[in-house]
Design an enzyme around this catalytic site. Structure first.
Site, PDB file in Angstrom:
ATOM      1  N   SER A 340       0.826  -1.210   0.000  1.00  0.00           N
ATOM      2  CA  SER A 340       0.000   0.000   0.000  1.00  0.00           C
ATOM      3  C   SER A 340       0.857   1.255   0.000  1.00  0.00           C
ATOM      4  CB  SER A 340      -0.916   0.015   1.226  1.00  0.00           C
ATOM      5  OG  SER A 340      -1.684   1.202   1.234  1.00  0.00           O
ATOM      6  N   ASP A 341       0.429   2.213  -0.815  1.00  0.00           N
ATOM      7  CA  ASP A 341       0.982   3.551  -0.711  1.00  0.00           C
ATOM      8  C   ASP A 341       0.526   4.135   0.623  1.00  0.00           C
ATOM      9  OD1 ASP A 341       2.236   5.913  -1.527  1.00  0.00           O
ATOM     10  OD2 ASP A 341       0.384   6.709  -2.336  1.00  0.00           O
ATOM     11  N   LYS A 342       1.240   5.121   1.114  1.00  0.00           N
ATOM     12  CA  LYS A 342       0.874   5.729   2.399  1.00  0.00           C
ATOM     13  C   LYS A 342      -0.090   6.896   2.220  1.00  0.00           C
ATOM     14  CE  LYS A 342       3.626   8.695   4.363  1.00  0.00           C
ATOM     15  NZ  LYS A 342       2.756   9.899   4.455  1.00  0.00           N
ATOM     16  N   THR A 645      -1.642  -0.853  -4.008  1.00  0.00           N
ATOM     17  CA  THR A 645      -2.484   0.338  -4.003  1.00  0.00           C
ATOM     18  C   THR A 645      -1.634   1.564  -4.294  1.00  0.00           C
ATOM     19  OG1 THR A 645      -2.258   1.049  -1.698  1.00  0.00           O
ATOM     20  CG2 THR A 645      -3.761  -0.775  -2.126  1.00  0.00           C
ATOM     21  N   ASP A 647      -1.939   6.060  -5.885  1.00  0.00           N
ATOM     22  CA  ASP A 647      -2.747   7.133  -6.474  1.00  0.00           C
ATOM     23  C   ASP A 647      -1.975   7.992  -7.453  1.00  0.00           C
ATOM     24  OD1 ASP A 647      -1.059   8.351  -4.715  1.00  0.00           O
ATOM     25  OD2 ASP A 647      -2.601   9.331  -3.508  1.00  0.00           O
TER      26      ASP A 647
END
Length: 919
Positions: A340-342, A645, A647
Site C-alpha cells: 500500500s501507498d501511504k 495500491t 494514487d
C-alpha cells in the site's frame, strides 16, 4: 544511481548528466543556452531534431484482431463444443443460447481491454498544454509540445510543469510532487545542486514534468522533454510492464483442457464400444456419444462464473470498491500480500497536529484530518482548553499567523492553502477558537509571508485595547535564533533553554512528525508596518513546538489488523521520508517494530537478496517507480499474490504489474486508475479488506458451482455409459440431457452465484496461487456424489423397467426426476462446503437457493405433466408412489453428504491437529 538517457545528434540515446547534481550554469552550457533563452531559429532546429515534447503512443493491435483474440480461451472452446453438439442434434435454440453466451463473454473482455489501454493516454493528458518561455530575450506563451532542450521556462502558482527543468531562479517556489514521489506536502525548491545519489523527492533544484506549482515562482532551463522526462520514463516503463493472468483464469484454462481431454476420450471409447461390441446402429451410436459429450460439458459454468463475478462487483461497489476487470474479483480472494501507498490511502493526506511541546509540558492531540474533532491529553488525562489560558494563547498564535482557509462543505471539511497551516486552524478549532472572532478581536495589520530564504512567517496584530504584538511561526531552528525567552505558563516566562528545545525537536521528529515553532513578541502600539529588520532584531518569546503529521486513518488501522488476521501481509511502500514512514508503520501495526528501509538501499541488490528483503521488511520509504515495481515482482517470485495500491503516476507501473492494482478514486490520478483493476471510491484502505472478503466469497461460490455441476454431469454420463455397456436402452435421450443441463444450470447452479459468505471466511489463510481448482477434496466429493446420483438414477430406471406394464417413457421420466431431485437436495448441502448446514439455521439463510428449488419444482412438474412437453421431450405423467421414491432418494442424498462432511472434517482435523469446527 543510473543517470537518465537523452537523444544525441545521430538519433541514438546516451547517458545524460544527472542534472540535480550539476549547477544550473552547467545545464545552460551543456544545451548551448543562456538565461535569455534560445533563438527562434535554434528552437525550430531542435524541435525538428528532438521531436515534440509529448509521449509517443504505443503500437496497438487493430480492433478486429483484439476482438478475435478473446475467442482464444479454453472456456470459450468448451462452449463452442457444446454449441456444435446441440447443432448436430438439431436443437437450434440451445445452440443460439450457447453462442449468445460466447458473444457476451467476448464483448465484455473486449470492452474491458479497451479501457485498460487508456493507461498511457491518461499519463499523456497530464502534460501541460502551454508553457511560458523566453526566446530571444522575449517572453512568449507556446504550446508545451514545442518545448525543446535549452528552452528557458517560467513557472508561477497554478502552473503544471511542462518539462523537466534545472532551476536557476526561485522565489518561494513549492511544487506538489505527490504524483511522482508520494510526498504528502508541497516540496520547497531552490537552485542548489544535491548529491548524485539523492532520491527523486530530494532533488530540490529540479522541477519535473507533470507536477504542480503550489506556491511562488521560478525559472529553469529545459533538460529533458517527452519520453526522456521522469514522467516519460514511467510511461515507457508502464508500456513494458506485462499484466498477469489471474489465478482463476489460469486454473479454469487448466481445468478446461483436462475436462475436454477426458470428455473426448470417454465419448470416443463409448462410441467404439457401442458400435463394435454392442452392434448399435451407427447413427444411433453417434447421437448417444454426442449425448454423452453434451452431458459431460458444464456449458453453464462460464456463465455462472461470470455472474458470480458480476454479483461480487455489485457487492463491492456498495462497499466503495469499483472493479474494472471481472476476474480481479476472485483474485482478491487469493491475495496474500497488500503493498500500500501511504499518502491518501493509509492516511487521509490531511496534515494533523498531534504533539504540542512547551517549555514544561507535552500535550497530545487526538483526532485525524481537517475535521475539528478531537481533544487534548496531558499525562493521560484530558485537558479542558477553556481552563488553560496558556494553551489557548499558543493555539491563537498558530491560528492568526496563518493564510489558509478551513470551511464546512456538505459532510466534509475543506482546506484551501498550505496543509501545515490548515492543520493549525483545525488545532485551534478543536479548542473552540473561532477564526472569524479571533481575527476581529486581533485584526492583522501587516504580514511578512513565508519565504524559503528566511524560513518563517510573521504577522502584526492590534487589539481594541491599544496593544500590539507580532506572531512568528516557522522552522524551529530559525525561530529559536530569534528568541531569547520561553513561555512557561500564561503568567511566567524565563530565559531560553536552547538545549531543552533541541532535545524536544529530536524526540518529536523521531515520531516522524514535521516540526514547527510558534513565538510571540509585544511591540510598539504605533507600529503599523512589519519589516525584516524589525523581525530579525529578535526578542521573541518561544511559545511551543508543534509536531505535525499526516496520520493513519483509524479505519485503516482496523483494516490492517483484519488483513493480518486473514493471513495477509500488509507492506507500506511510499515516497515519503523514512522517519515519517516508520512512525506511520508503527501506528498501523505493521510488524512488531515496523522495520523500514529506504529506496536507495534496494539499489544494487540481486533479485534473490531483494526477494528476501521484501519478505522481512514491512515499510519502504523514499521509493521510486522502479523500486515499487521491483518489490512487487520480488514478492511475486516468492509465490505471493500481490495487491498494490496507489494514487500517483509513480505507482502506475507497479499497479499494472500487481495481481490486483488498486487505485484511489478521489485523489488518484487518471494514470493510476487506468492501470488498475480496482478503484476505491472512498480512497480508504479499509475498503480493500471488504473487497478481499467478497473475493473469497466469489471463489467459494465458483467452487460450489463446480461441486454441483461436475457430479451431476458425471452422474448423467455414468448413467448413459452403463446403459451402453449393458446393452440397455438409454435412460436419458440427448434432448432430455439438454433439458436437465438447462434447468439445473439456470436454477440450481445459478443460485450458488448468489450465496452469501461462509462463516469465518476472513479467519482462514489466503489460498495459494498454485492451488489447483480441483483440489484433493473436490476430487473426492465429485465422484462420491456422482456415484450417488448414478446409483439412484440408473437404479430407479432399471427398477421401473422390471415392473410390469411400465413403458420406456415412464421409466425415463422417473429416472430424470430422480436425477433432478438428487441434484436439488445436494444443492442444500452446498450452503456450506465443509460444515453442517442444519446447526445455526444456515440451511435457511440462502433465499436464492430456496427460490431456485421452487422454480425447479414448477419446471419439473411442467416437464412431467404438460402435454406439449411430452411431445418435445418424450416424457409422460408419473404416479404418486413414484414421487415418494424420488423424494426419498433426494433426502437420502442430503443425509449421506452431511454424514460425509462429518467424516471428512474428522479426518482433516486429525491430520492437521485442529478442531473439526475450524476445518
Amino acid at each position: 544511481m543510473a543517470e537518465t538517457s537523452e537523444p544525441t545528434d545521430s538519433g541514438e540515446t546516451r547517458e545524460a548528466p544527472a542534472w540535480h547534481s550539476r549547477t544550473a550554469e552547467e545545464a545552460l552550457e551543456h544545451w548551448d543556452s543562456a538565461r535569455s533563452g534560445l533563438t527562434a531559429a535554434t528552437a525550430e532546429d531542435r524541435l525538428a531534431h528532438y521531436g515534440p515534447n509529448q509521449l509517443r503512443p504505443p503500437e496497438r493491435a487493430g480492433v478486429l484482431r483484439r476482438f478475435l483474440r478473446h475467442f482464444h480461451n479454453i472456456l470459450i472452446y468448451i462452449l463452442l463444443v457444446a454449441a456444435l453438439g446441440t447443432a448436430l442434434l438439431g436443437h437450434w435454440v440451445d445452440t443460439g443460447v450457447i453462442l449468445a453466451v460466447v458473444l457476451i463473454n467476448t464483448l465484455i473482455g473486449f470492452v474491458q481491454e479497451g479501457k485498460a489501454e487508456k493507461a498511457l493516454d491518461a499519463i499523456r493528458r497530464m502534460l501541460s498544454p502551454r508553457a511560458l518561455v523566453t526566446r530571444g530575450d522575449e517572453r512568449r506563451e507556446i504550446p508545451a509540445e514545442q518545448l525543446v532542450p535549452g528552452d528557458v521556462v517560467h513557472l508561477q502558482a497554478g502552473d503544471r510543469v511542462p518539462a523537466d527543468l534545472r532551476l536557476f531562479e526561485t522565489k518561494n517556489l513549492r511544487l506538489e510532487e505527490a504524483v511522482l514521489t508520494g510526498e504528502s506536502v508541497a516540496v520547497e525548491k531552490d537552485t542548489a545542486e544535491v548529491a548524485l545519489e539523492a532520491d527523486l523527492g530530494d532533488r530540490r533544484g529540479m522541477a519535473f514534468s507533470g507536477t504542480l506549482v503550489a506556491f511562488g515562482r521560478g525559472t529553469g532551463v529545459v533538460v529533458a522533454t517527452g519520453e526522456y522526462t521522469e514522467i516519460g520514463r514511467i510511461s515507457t516503463m508502464l508500456g513494458e510492464v506485462e499484466g498477469l493472468e489471474t489465478p482463476l483464469v489460469r486454473q479454469m484454462e487448466q481445468f478446461g483442457r483436462w475436462l475436454a481431454a477426458v470428455i473426448v476420450v470417454i465419448a470416443m471409447a463409448t462410441f467404439a464400444f457401442g458400435y463394435w461390441v454392442r452392434s448399435y446402429p451407427l447413427d444411433e451410436m453417434f447421437l448417444a456419444a454426442a449425448s454423452l459429450a453434451v452431458s459431460s460439458i458444464p456449458e453453464g459454468l462460464p456463465a455462472i462464473m461470470t455472474i458470480a463475478l458480476a454479483i461480487g462487483v455489485q457487492k463491492m461497489a456498495r462497499r466503495n470498491a469499483i472493479i474494472r476487470r471481472l476476474p480481479a474479483v476472485e483474485t482478491l480472494g487469493s491475495v496474500s500480500t497488500i503493498c500500500s501507498d501511504k499518502t491518501g490511502t493509509l492516511t487521509r493526506n490531511e496534515m494533523t497536529a498531534q504533539t504540542l511541546r512547551t517549555a514544561s509540558r507535552e500535550i497530545f492531540v487526538s483526532g485525524v484530518g481537517y475535521a475539528p474533532q478531537g481533544g487534548f491529553v496531558e499525562d493521560e488525562r484530558d485537558i479542558d482548553p477553556d481552563e488553560d489560558p496558556f494553551l489557548i494563547e499558543v493555539l491563537r498564535a498558530g491560528l492568526l499567523c496563518n493564510d489558509a482557509q478551513l470551511y464546512h462543505q456538505g459532510d466534509d471539511w475543506v482546506m484551501e492553502g498550505d496543509p501545515t497551516e490548515g492543520a493549525l486552524i483545525t488545532l485551534a478549532r478543536k479548542a473552540g477558537l473561532d477564526p472569524h472572532l479571533e481575527e476581529e478581536r486581533l485584526p492583522r495589520t501587516d504580514v511578512i509571508p513565508f519565504e524559503s530564504d528566511h524560513r518563517y512567517m510573521a504577522t502584526l496584530h492590534h487589539d481594541h485595547e491599544g496593544h500590539a504584538r507580532v506572531f512568528l511561526k516557522g522552522a524551529p531552528e530559525r525561530v529559536l535564533e530569534l528568541c531569547d525567552q520561553q513561555q512557561v505558563s500564561a503568567e511566567r516566562g524565563e530565559a531560553l533553554d536552547a538545549n531543552h528545545w533541541h532535545a524536544a525537536m529530536e524526540a518529536v521528529a523521531a515520531r516522524g512528525q514535521r516540526l514547527l515553532a510558534v513565538a510571540v513578541r509585544d511591540t510598539d502600539t504605533e507600529r503599523r508596518e512589519l519589516n525584516f529588520d524589525d523581525v530579525e532584531a529578535g526578542g521573541f518569546t518561544l511559545l511551543a513546538l508543534l509536531g505535525i503529521i499526516d496520520p493513519p486513518r483509524e479505519e485503516a488501522i482496523r483494516a490492517v489488523a483484519d488483513c493480518q488476521a486473514a493471513g495477509i501481509d500488509v507492506k507500506m511502500i511510499t515516497g515519503d521520508h523514512l522517519a515519517t514512514a516508520r512512525a506511520i508503520g508503527v501506528q498501523l501495526g505493521l510488524g512488531r517494530d515496523a522495520k523500514a528501509r529506504s529506496g536507495h538501499e534496494l539499489e544494487g541488490l540481486e533479485e534473490s537478496e531483494l526477494a528476501a528483503l521484501a519478505e522481512r521488511t514491512d515499510v519502504f520509504a523514499r521509493t521510486s517507480p522502479e523500486h515499487k515495481l521491483r518489490l512487487v515482482q520480488a514478492l511475486q517470485k516468492n509465490g505471493r499474490v500481490v495487491a498494490m495500491t496507489g494514487d500517483g503516476v509513480n505507482d502506475a507501473p507497479a499497479l499494472k504489474r500487481a495481481d490486483v492494482g488498486v487505485a484511489m478514486g478521489g485523489k488518484g490520478t487518471e494514470a493510476a486508475k487506468e492501470a488498475s483493476e480496482m478503484v476505491l471510491a472512498d480512497d480508504n484502505f479499509a475498503s480493500i479488506a471488504h473487497a478481499v472478503e467478497e473475493g473469497r466469497t466469489v471463489y467459494d461460490n465458483i467452487r460450489k458451482a463446480i461441486l454441483h455441476m461436475l457430479p451431476t454431469n458425471a452422474g448423467q454420463s455414468l448413467t448413459i455409459m452403463m446403459a451402453i455397456l449393458m446393452g440397455l436402452a438409454l435412460p436419458l435421450t440427448p434432448v432430455q440431457v439438454l433439458w436437465v443441463n438447462m434447468v439445473t444450470s439456470v436454477t440450481l447452479a445459478m443460485a450458488l452465484a448468489f450465496e452469501r459468505a461462509e462463516p469465518g471466511v476472513m479467519q482462514r489463510p489466503p489460498r495459494a496461487p498454485n492451488t489447483p481448482l480441483l483440489s484433493g477434496f473436490l476430487l473426492w466429493r465429485i465422484p462420491f456424489v456422482a456415484l450417488l446420483l448414478w446409483a439412484g438414477t440408473f437404479g430407479h430406471f432399471v427398477y421401473m423397467g422390471m415392473l410390469p406394464d411400465v413403458s420406456e417413457e415412464v421409466a425415463r421420466t422417473v429416472a430424470i426426476n430422480t436425477l433432478v431431485a438428487g441434484q436439488a437436495f445436494y444443492l442444500l448441502n452446498l450452503r456450506l462446503i465443509h460444515q453442517p448446514v442444519l446447526p445455526g439455521g444456515e440451511l435457511f439463510r440462502s433465499r436464492a437457493m430456496w427460490l431456485a428449488i421452487g422454480l425447479l419444482i414448477l419446471l419439473q412438474l411442467a416437464f412431467t405433466y404438460v402435454p406439449v412437453m411430452h411431445t418435445l421431450f418424450g416424457t409422460t405423467a408419473v404416479r404418486l408412489d413414484d414421487w415418494i421414491r424420488i423424494l426419498a432418494f433426494g433426502m437420502l442424498v442430503f443425509v449421506i453428504v452431511e454424514l460425509e462432511k462429518l467424516v471428512v472434517r474428522q479426518v482433516l482435523a486429525r491430520r492437521r491437529g485442529i478442531s473439526p469446527q475450524t476445518v
